[in-house]
Design a protein around this motif. Structure first.
Motif, PDB file in Angstrom:
ATOM      1  N   UNK A  57      46.471  43.146  19.811  1.00 44.17           N
ATOM      2  CA  UNK A  57      45.454  43.614  18.937  1.00 44.17           C
ATOM      3  C   UNK A  57      43.972  43.349  19.451  1.00 44.17           C
ATOM      4  N   UNK A  58      43.859  42.320  20.201  1.00 44.43           N
ATOM      5  CA  UNK A  58      42.509  41.959  20.827  1.00 44.43           C
ATOM      6  C   UNK A  58      42.348  42.680  22.071  1.00 44.43           C
ATOM      7  N   UNK A  59      43.458  42.949  22.672  1.00 44.22           N
ATOM      8  CA  UNK A  59      43.270  43.621  24.173  1.00 44.22           C
ATOM      9  C   UNK A  59      43.888  44.828  24.235  1.00 44.22           C
ATOM     10  N   UNK A  60      44.307  45.409  23.338  1.00 42.79           N
ATOM     11  CA  UNK A  60      45.140  46.609  23.335  1.00 42.79           C
ATOM     12  C   UNK A  60      46.020  46.727  24.616  1.00 42.79           C
ATOM     13  N   UNK A  61      46.739  45.896  24.852  1.00 42.04           N
ATOM     14  CA  UNK A  61      47.784  45.598  26.021  1.00 42.04           C
ATOM     15  C   UNK A  61      49.080  45.116  25.588  1.00 42.04           C
ATOM     16  N   UNK A  62      50.075  45.452  26.289  1.00 46.75           N
ATOM     17  CA  UNK A  62      51.378  45.053  25.644  1.00 46.75           C
ATOM     18  C   UNK A  62      52.109  44.354  26.929  1.00 46.75           C
ATOM     19  N   UNK A  63      52.528  43.052  26.633  1.00 46.85           N
ATOM     20  CA  UNK A  63      53.183  42.188  27.658  1.00 46.85           C
ATOM     21  C   UNK A  63      54.468  42.802  28.203  1.00 46.85           C
ATOM     22  N   UNK A  64      54.827  42.571  29.247  1.00 46.56           N
ATOM     23  CA  UNK A  64      56.024  43.155  30.068  1.00 46.56           C
ATOM     24  C   UNK A  64      56.361  42.115  31.171  1.00 46.56           C
ATOM     25  N   UNK A  65      57.835  42.297  31.578  1.00 47.77           N
ATOM     26  CA  UNK A  65      58.294  41.439  32.403  1.00 47.77           C
ATOM     27  C   UNK A  65      59.061  42.049  33.665  1.00 47.77           C
TER      28      UNK A  65
END
Length: 372
Positions: free
Chosen positions: A264-272
């Motif tokens: 919510x703070x960066x508007x990004x989603x983690x990926x691998x």
């Protein structure tokens, strides 16, 4: 009156002389149009359809596909380190040796306890079988019957306890050899020979570097495009790496994990992502650039960004028709690919797109094309 006539004669002679002078110095005057201005000079380029890919580069960090902290599982004196720091170790190889003598003695004691428990169990079992038969013929009392059964059950429990004690002693003795839980490259030792170590104390770590993982994150907008392309069956599954030195890694990889929520703070989603690393070119902890394809276009139009201008109806470009007249074309813009602007709608293959000189061009006005 005579002065006025003479003035007019002198003025006429001056104008005539000036015209003759200009004709002699400048030659013929350029062809003019409309209001007297020549048509603007432009350069055109034929619109072509071409395949292209919409890619983005994201910062990422490499890590081993498995990173294991190797710890002691029993306490004791560390007698020996059996590997060289940084070596590749196969699963099951001995890394450290802890003084086994206390655990060998504990095992001998457990074996003795087990032998005693087995003897008592055998005796209690014989008594129980005998009294059970006598009880059925009313030869012994119920009290003797219950006492024999309790003695047998106690001996049975003690036997199970002794067997567990022996297995535990064997396990502890086995753990005096600290073995590699996975195959991988070893780190530096964290305890040297001669130290008294405690169970749970870290001794070293192992990193499995083939395959390698890369952790990165993607913005919401790009994630939406990526998922739409996946649903449409676009060929976007492969990803690439660019090392810190700017070189493209020889093997492509794939995304094997997407987090289940957006930060919510960066508007990004983690990926691998996961990459093969057979030659150990990649190192854990290295920072890289991850190249992700968001969309593929089989046939699309890509134009220089500089030809886009803002018209009354939004973005537009200029084309030249067969009469050498400029025409403004409202266009729908796609993403920017390799410095070029993707045009989704508004242009057709073969049209003459003005790529230079369009700043001075007006819709419907004539132009002079300077290139064939």
């Amino acid at each position: 009156m005579a002065v006025s006539i003479m003035s007019r004669i002198k003025y006429g002679s001056l104008v005539t002389g000036l015209a003759v002078f200009l004709s002699a110095c400048g030659g013929e005057t350029p062809q003019q149009t409309g209001g007297g201005m020549p048509p603007p000079l432009v350069t055109v380029e034929a619109v072509k359809l071409q395949p292209t890919q919409y890619t983005i580069e994201l910062p990422g960090r490499l890590e081993g596909s498995r990173e294991v902290q190797v710890s002691a599982q029993v306490s004791g004196i560390l007698l020996e380190r059996r590997y060289h720091e940084g070596d590749y170790i196969k699963q099951g190889e001995t890394l450290f040796l802890i003084d086994p003598e206390p655990y060998e003695l504990a095992l001998e004691n457990a074996k003795a306890e087990l032998a005693s428990a087995q003897t008592l169990y055998a005796q209690a079992e014989r008594d129980w079988l005998r009294i059970k038969d006598l009880y059925q013929t009313d030869t012994v009392s119920e009290r003797e019957y219950e006492q024999a059964r309790a003695t047998f059950e106690n001996s049975e429990a003690r036997l199970a306890q002794a067997e567990a004690g022996k297995r535990n002693a064997e396990r502890n003795l086995r753990f005096t050899r600290v073995e590699a839980p996975i195959s991988g490259y070893t780190g530096s030792e964290q305890a040297s020979e001669g130290n008294l170590i405690q169970a749970g104390q870290s001794l070293t770590y192992l990193v499995q570097t083939d395959p390698m993982y890369v952790q990165f994150s993607m913005g919401e907008k790009d994630l939406s495009i990526y998922r739409t392309s996946l649903r449409n069956g676009d060929d976007i599954e492969d990803i690439a790496l660019v090392t810190a030195g700017g070189e493209r890694y020889e093997h492509t990889g794939s995304i094997n994990f997407i987090d289940n929520r957006i930060n919510a703070s960066t508007s990004r989603i983690g990926m691998r992502g996961v990459f093969k690393n057979p030659n150990q070119v990649l190192s854990s902890g290295e920072f890289v650039r991850v190249v992700v394809t968001l969309r593929t276009y089989d046939d699309t139009i890509v134009v220089p960004q500089s030809v886009i201008s803002q018209g009354p109806n939004g973005p537009q470009v200029f084309v030249v028709n067969e009469q050498n007249l400029a025409q403004a074309r409202p266009v729908q813009l796609g993403p920017i690919v390799n410095g070029g602007q993707v045009i989704l709608e508004g242009l057709s293959q073969g049209e003459q797109l003005i790529v230079n000189g369009h700043v001075a061009v007006r819709h419907g006005a004539p132009v002079q094309v300077t290139n064939p």
